[in-house]
Write an enzyme that holds these catalytic residues in place. Structure first.
Site, PDB file in Angstrom:
ATOM      1  N   HIS A 176      -4.508   1.166   7.055  1.00  8.44           N
ATOM      2  CA  HIS A 176      -3.175   1.771   7.227  1.00  8.44           C
ATOM      3  C   HIS A 176      -3.008   2.932   6.256  1.00  8.44           C
ATOM      4  CE1 HIS A 176       1.391   1.400   7.750  1.00  8.44           C
ATOM      5  NE2 HIS A 176       1.278   2.158   6.671  1.00  8.44           N
ATOM      6  N   GLU A 177      -3.438   2.729   5.004  1.00  8.95           N
ATOM      7  CA  GLU A 177      -3.255   3.788   3.996  1.00  8.95           C
ATOM      8  C   GLU A 177      -4.202   4.955   4.209  1.00  8.95           C
ATOM      9  OE1 GLU A 177      -0.274   1.389   2.943  1.00  8.95           O
ATOM     10  OE2 GLU A 177      -0.557   3.526   2.593  1.00  8.95           O
ATOM     11  N   CYS A 235       6.033   0.379   7.445  1.00  8.18           N
ATOM     12  CA  CYS A 235       5.608   1.527   6.638  1.00  8.18           C
ATOM     13  C   CYS A 235       6.800   2.043   5.856  1.00  8.18           C
ATOM     14  CB  CYS A 235       5.063   2.623   7.558  1.00  8.18           C
ATOM     15  SG  CYS A 235       4.539   4.115   6.696  1.00  8.18           S
ATOM     16  N   LEU A 236       6.559   2.361   4.584  1.00 11.23           N
ATOM     17  CA  LEU A 236       7.652   2.824   3.728  1.00 11.23           C
ATOM     18  C   LEU A 236       8.206   4.180   4.166  1.00 11.23           C
ATOM     19  CD1 LEU A 236       6.116   1.764   0.295  1.00 11.23           C
ATOM     20  CD2 LEU A 236       7.937   0.599   1.553  1.00 11.23           C
ATOM     21  N   GLY A 270       0.835  -1.208   0.000  1.00  7.56           N
ATOM     22  CA  GLY A 270       0.000   0.000   0.000  1.00  7.56           C
ATOM     23  C   GLY A 270       0.857   1.240   0.000  1.00  7.56           C
ATOM     24  N   HIS A 327      -2.893   7.364   6.667  1.00  6.49           N
ATOM     25  CA  HIS A 327      -1.943   8.340   6.118  1.00  6.49           C
ATOM     26  C   HIS A 327      -2.665   9.587   5.605  1.00  6.49           C
ATOM     27  CE1 HIS A 327       1.944   6.415   6.451  1.00  6.49           C
ATOM     28  NE2 HIS A 327       1.563   5.335   5.791  1.00  6.49           N
ATOM     29  N   GLN A 364       2.640  10.264   1.331  1.00 10.63           N
ATOM     30  CA  GLN A 364       3.996   9.703   1.436  1.00 10.63           C
ATOM     31  C   GLN A 364       4.895  10.196   0.311  1.00 10.63           C
ATOM     32  OE1 GLN A 364       2.326   5.465   2.050  1.00 10.63           O
ATOM     33  NE2 GLN A 364       4.223   5.444   3.224  1.00 10.63           N
TER      34      GLN A 364
HETATM   35  C1  LIG Z   1       7.200  -4.940  11.809  1.00 11.81           C
HETATM   36  N1  LIG Z   1       6.813  -6.160  11.159  1.00 11.81           N
HETATM   37  C2  LIG Z   1       6.550  -6.161   9.846  1.00 11.81           C
HETATM   38  O1  LIG Z   1       6.531  -5.163   9.151  1.00 11.81           O
HETATM   39  C3  LIG Z   1       6.168  -7.463   9.271  1.00 11.81           C
HETATM   40  C4  LIG Z   1       7.043  -8.553   9.409  1.00 11.81           C
HETATM   41  C5  LIG Z   1       6.681  -9.790   8.839  1.00 11.81           C
HETATM   42  C6  LIG Z   1       5.465  -9.946   8.179  1.00 11.81           C
HETATM   43  C7  LIG Z   1       4.573  -8.867   8.063  1.00 11.81           C
HETATM   44  C8  LIG Z   1       3.236  -9.078   7.388  1.00 11.81           C
HETATM   45  C9  LIG Z   1       4.930  -7.624   8.622  1.00 11.81           C
HETATM   46  N2  LIG Z   1       4.101  -6.503   8.493  1.00 11.81           N
HETATM   47  C10 LIG Z   1       3.894  -5.907   7.271  1.00 11.81           C
HETATM   48  N3  LIG Z   1       4.424  -6.470   6.165  1.00 11.81           N
HETATM   49  C11 LIG Z   1       4.126  -5.874   4.985  1.00 11.81           C
HETATM   50  N4  LIG Z   1       4.612  -6.425   3.833  1.00 11.81           N
HETATM   51  C12 LIG Z   1       5.243  -7.717   3.849  1.00 11.81           C
HETATM   52  C13 LIG Z   1       6.327  -7.804   2.808  1.00 11.81           C
HETATM   53  N5  LIG Z   1       5.799  -7.402   1.501  1.00 11.81           N
HETATM   54  C14 LIG Z   1       6.635  -7.701   0.386  1.00 11.81           C
HETATM   55  C15 LIG Z   1       8.028  -7.529   0.475  1.00 11.81           C
HETATM   56  C16 LIG Z   1       8.828  -7.833  -0.618  1.00 11.81           C
HETATM   57  C17 LIG Z   1       8.256  -8.290  -1.814  1.00 11.81           C
HETATM   58  C18 LIG Z   1       6.875  -8.461  -1.899  1.00 11.81           C
HETATM   59  C19 LIG Z   1       6.069  -8.167  -0.804  1.00 11.81           C
HETATM   60 CL1  LIG Z   1       4.349  -8.388  -0.923  1.00 11.81          CL
HETATM   61  C20 LIG Z   1       5.223  -6.080   1.473  1.00 11.81           C
HETATM   62  C21 LIG Z   1       4.177  -5.931   2.540  1.00 11.81           C
HETATM   63  N6  LIG Z   1       3.386  -4.760   4.878  1.00 11.81           N
HETATM   64  C22 LIG Z   1       2.892  -4.252   6.026  1.00 11.81           C
HETATM   65  N7  LIG Z   1       2.100  -3.187   5.935  1.00 11.81           N
HETATM   66  C23 LIG Z   1       1.319  -2.701   7.080  1.00 11.81           C
HETATM   67  S1  LIG Z   1      -0.260  -2.278   6.343  1.00 11.81           S
HETATM   68  C24 LIG Z   1       0.563  -1.636   4.888  1.00 11.81           C
HETATM   69  C25 LIG Z   1       1.666  -2.681   4.640  1.00 11.81           C
HETATM   70  C26 LIG Z   1       2.824  -2.110   3.818  1.00 11.81           C
HETATM   71  O2  LIG Z   1       2.763  -2.108   2.607  1.00 11.81           O
HETATM   72  N8  LIG Z   1       3.881  -1.638   4.507  1.00 11.81           N
HETATM   73  C27 LIG Z   1       4.989  -1.136   3.759  1.00 11.81           C
HETATM   74  N9  LIG Z   1       3.129  -4.787   7.255  1.00 11.81           N
HETATM   75 NI    NI Z   2       2.590   3.517   5.731  1.00  9.87          NI
END
Ligand SMILES: CNC(=O)c1cccc(C)c1Nc1nc(N2CCN(c3ccccc3Cl)CC2)nc(N2CSC[C@H]2C(=O)NC)n1
Ligand code: NI
Length: 187
Positions: A157-158, A114-115, A60, A161, A65
């Site tokens: 989450h988005e 979060c990015l 997301g 933001h 952002q």
């Molecule tokens: C602190 N622990 C953690 O972060 C955490 C730790 C473990 C598991 C999870 C599940 C966690 N949590 C979490 N993991 C994600 N990703 C897993 C990796 N993936 C991804 C990465 C690389 C290629 C393809 C893909 Cl698909 C991208 C998405 N994304 C989000 N969020 C929160 S909601 C918005 C979303 C977001 O896009 N964040 C940037 N949380």
């Molecule tokens: Ni975020």
């Protein structure tokens, strides 16, 4: 093309602003922005492109952002099953709005990332498990959908933001892993 340099990090005041609704009909600029946001998510999930471009994986992204205070989000949630390339949710959403939600709460068992946050912030981020959402799509058509579990978490989450809320605002500072009864932990 959006890369990590375009993504602002915590401390930038834009992340704490309430973003403005986009006007309809959608401008070409807002349509292109949405397309660029979606392209970023897809690139970020492609091992070759992510490596090449130095992208962190995300499912997301919200316009604030990118230092653009507009109510635009993109979500692209891949299907867990690698054989099935069809994402479970892929959409650019303009003026998204949560119309109603379940009493049932949920959180990601692994916490949230979060990015715009270059650090791990451990703890449960408790959100609604199910939401009914309205938004305007890229064709300018008003959509109304129901989401649950991971897809609902990502969209909340988005949308946070767009309201200047960061995921760690929801984490209990006394006990980051405190859970009320009945909260669904999504693994
Ligand atoms: C602190 N622990 C953690 O972060 C955490 C730790 C473990 C598991 C999870 C599940 C966690 N949590 C979490 N993991 C994600 N990703 C897993 C990796 N993936 C991804 C990465 C690389 C290629 C393809 C893909 Cl698909 C991208 C998405 N994304 C989000 N969020 C929160 S909601 C918005 C979303 C977001 O896009 N964040 C940037 N949380
Ligand atoms: Ni975020």
């Amino acid at each position: 093309m959006i890369t990590m340099e375009d993504i602002i990090r915590e401390g930038n005041p834009t992340l704490r602003e309430v973003a403005h609704e986009v006007t309809v009909p959608l401008s070409d600029e807002d349509i292109k922005l949405g397309q660029d946001m979606m392209e970023f998510l897809k690139n970020s999930q492609d091992p070759v492109k992510a490596e090449e471009l130095g992208l962190r994986g995300g499912v997301g992204l919200a316009a604030p952002q990118l230092d653009i205070s507009k109510r635009i989000i993109a979500v692209h949630v891949p299907n867990g099953d690698l054989e099935n390339p069809e994402p479970t949710l892929s959409a650019v959403m303009y003026n998204p709005k949560i119309l109603s939600h379940s009493v049932q709460d949920a959180c990601l068992g692994e916490g949230e990332g979060c990015l715009s946050v270059d650090r791990e912030v451990p703890g449960y981020v408790v959100r609604h498990n199910k939401i009914t959402l309205s938004y305007i799509d890229t064709d300018g058509v008003k959509q109304k959908i129901r989401l649950k579990n991971y897809e609902a978490i990502v969209v909340q989450h988005e949308i946070d933001h767009l309201n200047g809320v960061m995921f760690y605002d929801h984490i209990n500072p006394e006990n980051p892993y405190a859970l009320k009864d009945g909260v669904l932990v999504i693994e």
